[in-house]
Design an enzyme around this catalytic site. Structure first.
Site, PDB file in Angstrom:
ATOM      1  N   ARG A  82       0.050  -6.335  -0.098  1.00 35.97           N
ATOM      2  CA  ARG A  82       0.214  -5.200  -1.008  1.00 35.97           C
ATOM      3  C   ARG A  82      -0.646  -4.010  -0.558  1.00 35.97           C
ATOM      4  NH1 ARG A  82      -2.394  -4.418  -6.504  1.00 35.97           N
ATOM      5  NH2 ARG A  82      -1.325  -2.631  -7.383  1.00 35.97           N
ATOM      6  N   HIS A 100       0.970  -0.425   0.128  1.00 34.50           N
ATOM      7  CA  HIS A 100       0.586   0.749  -0.646  1.00 34.50           C
ATOM      8  C   HIS A 100      -0.104   1.805   0.209  1.00 34.50           C
ATOM      9  CE1 HIS A 100       0.959  -0.432  -5.124  1.00 34.50           C
ATOM     10  NE2 HIS A 100       1.797  -1.158  -4.399  1.00 34.50           N
ATOM     11  N   TRP A 112       6.778 -14.080  -9.231  1.00 28.88           N
ATOM     12  CA  TRP A 112       8.222 -13.944  -9.091  1.00 28.88           C
ATOM     13  C   TRP A 112       8.882 -15.278  -8.713  1.00 28.88           C
ATOM     14  CZ3 TRP A 112       4.899 -10.064  -7.407  1.00 28.88           C
ATOM     15  CH2 TRP A 112       5.133  -8.778  -7.895  1.00 28.88           C
TER      16      TRP A 112
END
Length: 304
Positions: free
Chosen positions: A35, A39, A179
């Site tokens: 991540r 990002h 998820w």
């Protein structure tokens, strides 16, 4: 004169050595490292050639304090001992190298990576906040965000497959849960579950998200979740065919994800003939400039 690069393989081995962490999330810091790389790169705008992985602007409050980056101070802190040990490497290279290394270590595809990113020495080139996705939105928002970076519909869906890894945190994004059943192994399970499970609005005191149980799970287990931006992928007539293709063909997904993630981490990187990136393509010839440590930035409610 050769670029002042050190031993990237040694850096990679040190990254691999810290990925398993029984005290963090599901036993791995890999997902939050991925991540960070995403990002750090996803602020690019093709309209004015600003943002992207070059510069490591997240070291500054102007970018690091963007609510969408809440929680990423943990990822940066995990990598700080490696930066201290290999002080020649730039943060911009370290964060992106760590991302592709973590994906491969979690059974994902090999992703091409090239060094040469520099670190900004000031905030002149730090992009404005608000360029990262808002998970509470739908398909129009996804296209607005990703088209700005230069991605098409197929690439949007492929990049969304990064949600095979990790989880949301209520104290960061407001959303909560993983998820997939195994959030530390890269696969195409995200797409399979998105299509096959009965996703219903979660009844809770947090923001709107979807909830479901996979076969073999019971109500005592932590439910799986999907964000509004995830569910939009099967509601949109142009996104859905790619979800179906990736659910049916893991090799196709891995190949496409490798290409699009490699493209993502090169956004905003303009290299001279020696491979060194400039702070901005309009600047003079670049130099491989490794920045000193910046203090951790403030956190706020993340959007993914």
């Amino acid at each position: 004169m050769a670029p002042p690069f050190g031993d990237f393989e040694a850096v990679k081995q040190d990254i691999l050595a810290i990925l398993k962490n029984k005290d963090y999330d599901d036993g791995s810091i890999g997902p939050v490292i991925v991540r960070l790389a995403w990002h750090a790169s996803g602020t690019y705008s093709k309209e004015d050639d600003t943002g992207g992985s070059n510069g490591a602007g997240m070291r500054y409050e102007e970018e690091g304090g963007d609510p969408a980056n809440a929680g990423l101070q943990h990822a940066r802190a995990f990598l700080e001992p490696i930066k201290k040990k290999h002080d020649w490497i730039t943060y911009a290279d370290l964060w992106t190298l760590a991302g592709v290394t973590a994906i491969k270590a979690m059974d994902g595809p090999e992703i091409p990576w090239k060094p040469g990113r520099t670190d900004f020495s000031n905030t002149k080139y730090v992009p404005p906040r608000g360029r990262l996705p808002d998970a509470a939105q739908g398909s129009d928002h996804l296209r607005h965000i990703f088209y700005r970076m230069g991605f098409n519909d197929q690439e949007i869906v492929a990049l969304s497959g990064g949600h095979n890894l990790g989880r949301c945190h209520k104290d960061r994004s407001g959303f909560d849960g993983p998820w997939v059943v195994n959030p530390t192994r890269f696969s195409n399970a995200f797409f399979k579950l998105l299509l096959s499970l009965k996703w219903e609005p979660r009844k809770w005191d947090g923001p709107f998200q979807y909830s479901a149980y996979a076969p073999g799970m019971d109500e005592d287990d932590e439910p799986l979740m999907m964000l509004p931006t995830d569910y939009a992928l099967i509601q949109d007539e142009k996104f859905r065919p790619w979800v179906e293709k990736y659910a049916a063909d893991k090799d196709l997904f891995f190949a496409d994800f490798s290409k699009v993630f490699a493209k993502l981490i090169e956004l905003g990187v303009y290299r001279d003939e020696d491979g060194i990136a400039r702070c901005d393509k309009r600047d003079e010839k670049g130099s491989y400039r490794s920045a000193p440590k910046k203090s951790d930035t403030a956190t706020g409610p993340s959007r993914i």
